[in-house]
Design a protein around this motif. Structure first.
Motif, short mmCIF file in Angstrom:
data_model
loop_
_atom_site.label_atom_id
_atom_site.label_comp_id
_atom_site.label_asym_id
_atom_site.label_seq_id
_atom_site.Cartn_x
_atom_site.Cartn_y
_atom_site.Cartn_z
N PRO A 210 0.84 -1.20 0.00
CA PRO A 210 0.00 0.00 0.00
C PRO A 210 0.87 1.25 0.00
CG PRO A 210 -0.78 -1.58 1.63
CD PRO A 210 0.55 -2.09 1.15
N ALA A 211 0.43 2.25 -0.72
CA ALA A 211 1.24 3.46 -0.87
C ALA A 211 1.16 4.37 0.34
CB ALA A 211 0.80 4.22 -2.12
N ASP A 212 0.13 4.23 1.15
CA ASP A 212 -0.13 5.20 2.21
C ASP A 212 0.23 4.68 3.60
OD1 ASP A 212 -2.07 3.28 2.27
OD2 ASP A 212 -3.73 4.66 2.66
N ILE A 213 1.27 3.84 3.70
CA ILE A 213 1.69 3.36 5.01
C ILE A 213 3.06 3.93 5.36
CG2 ILE A 213 0.33 1.25 4.83
CD1 ILE A 213 2.90 -0.27 4.18
N ASP A 214 3.35 3.97 6.66
CA ASP A 214 4.57 4.61 7.14
C ASP A 214 5.78 3.68 7.20
OD1 ASP A 214 3.27 7.03 7.52
OD2 ASP A 214 2.62 6.50 9.52
N GLY A 215 5.57 2.39 6.99
CA GLY A 215 6.66 1.44 7.12
C GLY A 215 7.77 1.65 6.10
N ILE A 216 8.98 1.26 6.49
CA ILE A 216 10.15 1.32 5.61
C ILE A 216 10.79 -0.06 5.62
CG2 ILE A 216 12.44 2.33 5.26
CD1 ILE A 216 11.42 4.83 6.71
N SER A 217 10.94 -0.65 4.46
CA SER A 217 11.52 -1.99 4.39
C SER A 217 12.94 -1.99 4.93
CB SER A 217 11.53 -2.49 2.95
OG SER A 217 12.28 -3.69 2.84
N PHE A 218 13.26 -2.99 5.74
CA PHE A 218 14.65 -3.18 6.15
C PHE A 218 15.17 -4.53 5.64
CE2 PHE A 218 11.89 -4.54 9.58
CZ PHE A 218 12.46 -5.69 10.10
N GLY A 219 14.60 -4.98 4.51
CA GLY A 219 15.07 -6.19 3.86
C GLY A 219 16.56 -6.18 3.57
N PRO A 220 17.09 -5.08 3.00
CA PRO A 220 18.53 -5.05 2.74
C PRO A 220 19.36 -5.27 4.00
CG PRO A 220 17.43 -3.31 1.50
CD PRO A 220 16.40 -3.89 2.43
N SER A 221 18.95 -4.68 5.11
CA SER A 221 19.70 -4.85 6.36
C SER A 221 19.69 -6.31 6.80
CB SER A 221 19.10 -3.96 7.45
OG SER A 221 19.25 -2.59 7.14
N LEU A 222 18.55 -6.98 6.67
CA LEU A 222 18.47 -8.38 7.04
C LEU A 222 19.41 -9.24 6.20
CD1 LEU A 222 14.61 -8.86 7.54
CD2 LEU A 222 16.36 -8.84 9.32
N LEU A 223 19.58 -8.84 4.96
CA LEU A 223 20.43 -9.61 4.05
C LEU A 223 21.90 -9.20 4.12
CD1 LEU A 223 18.02 -9.66 0.97
CD2 LEU A 223 18.37 -11.45 2.67
N GLY A 224 22.22 -8.33 5.09
CA GLY A 224 23.61 -7.93 5.29
C GLY A 224 24.10 -6.83 4.37
N GLN A 225 23.19 -6.13 3.73
CA GLN A 225 23.55 -5.07 2.80
C GLN A 225 23.48 -3.71 3.48
OE1 GLN A 225 20.69 -5.62 -0.34
NE2 GLN A 225 21.26 -7.76 -0.68
N ASP A 226 24.20 -2.73 2.93
CA ASP A 226 24.14 -1.37 3.45
C ASP A 226 22.79 -0.75 3.15
OD1 ASP A 226 26.73 -1.49 4.40
OD2 ASP A 226 27.60 -0.71 2.55
#
Length: 303
Positions: A210-226
């Motif tokens: 959804p476009a109107d939510i405040d969340g920010i993906s932290f998928g890269p962090s989980l995968l060890g990426q900057d």
């Protein structure tokens, strides 16, 4: 198969708290966490051949302090704890510390059963497993709990309901075999609102976010990426006196006593307190006076 009865009972006057039999009326035939766990395993088996999302909210270690005898036996008599007779809400328990430890151990066993099933079905590399909690430990031996004895807050200030770190900094463990490095750690600041974007991104469904939510993906962090740090993490609630807090980098601003209905007539809302969590994770030293520009910046976010 349990009778309906109040979860908040005190031991009746004249009952002997030193007699284990005095606590039998507070136990049922069925243990809810066991039934929930069985359904979780059933769900995995029934959906093993298609994509699935399992939300498994265990009842433990929430109060009341109750656990089957086979788990309690492991800790019985080891902690020297006095009986809890129900004077701080919830049900009486003959060995409250032992019961709490046994509940945690039984939960750990149940988590292990889920992981073992995923492994036996060959789903390890295609399954993301998340274990986390909703709030910090309790104050003042509520329901017989003993946060200080177990060091449940790990030295952090505050308990459940508080916006100091001990109130809402919680464990979060994530396993994705072959994708997330085993034993790795991530210090990224996140909130539960970030999980929807994160999971949709990791499962290849980013476009469904959804476009109107405040969340920010932290998928890269989980995968060890900057990944750039979260700009800020904000919380507010009218409960527990009314509170606000905001985290920007290592800075944490908190304001309490905001709810007029929870204040005495002569009380004023609390001033903004400021802590540097890098040097002071236990929030022992308010440095607001020394850092007025930081306070101004974080106050603007609060506003």
């Amino acid at each position: 198969n349990n009778p309906v009865f109040s979860a908040h009972q005190k031991m009746p006057a004249g009952t002997d708290p030193a007699d284990p039999k005095s606590y039998e009326p507070y136990m049922g035939k069925d243990y809810a966490p066991d039934l929930i766990g069985e359904q979780a395993l059933r769900f995995v088996r029934e959906n093993k051949d298609r994509p699935f999302f399992l939300y498994y909210p265990t009842r433990v270690p929430h109060l009341a302090l109750q656990v089957p005898a086979d788990s309690l036996a492991e800790y019985a008599g080891k902690f020297g704890d006095a009986p809890y007779v129900g004077d701080r809400n919830y049900l009486p328990q003959f060995q409250p510390r032992a019961a709490y430890a046994a509940m945690i151990t039984r939960m750990d066993r149940d988590v292990g059963r889920v992981l073992d099933l995923i492994h036996s079905l060959g789903l390890d590399e295609n399954t993301i497993v998340i274990f986390t909690s909703d709030n910090g430990p309790l104050y003042e031996k509520l329901g017989g709990t003993d946060t200080e004895f177990f060091n449940s807050a790990a030295g952090f200030r505050g308990r459940k309901g508080s916006y100091y770190e001990g109130g809402f900094r919680v464990p979060c463990l994530v396993r994705w075999t072959g994708k997330i490095a085993a034993g790795s750690k991530c210090d990224r600041v996140t909130g539960f609102e970030d999980w929807l974007r994160t999971l949709l991104e990791l499962t290849g469904a980013k476009e469904a976010t959804p476009a109107d939510i405040d969340g920010i993906s932290f998928g890269p962090s989980l995968l060890g990426q900057d990944q750039p740090a979260r700009p800020f993490l904000y919380r507010e609630a009218p409960g527990y006196g009314g509170q606000q807090c905001v985290r920007v980098g290592d800075w944490k601003a908190i304001r309490t006593n905001l709810n007029p209905g929870a204040r005495a007539a002569n009380q004023k809302p609390g001033e903004i307190e400021l802590y540097n969590l890098a040097s002071d994770p236990a929030e022992t030293t308010n440095v607001a006076v020394k850092n007025p520009e930081v306070v101004k910046e974080l106050a603007a976010i609060m506003q």
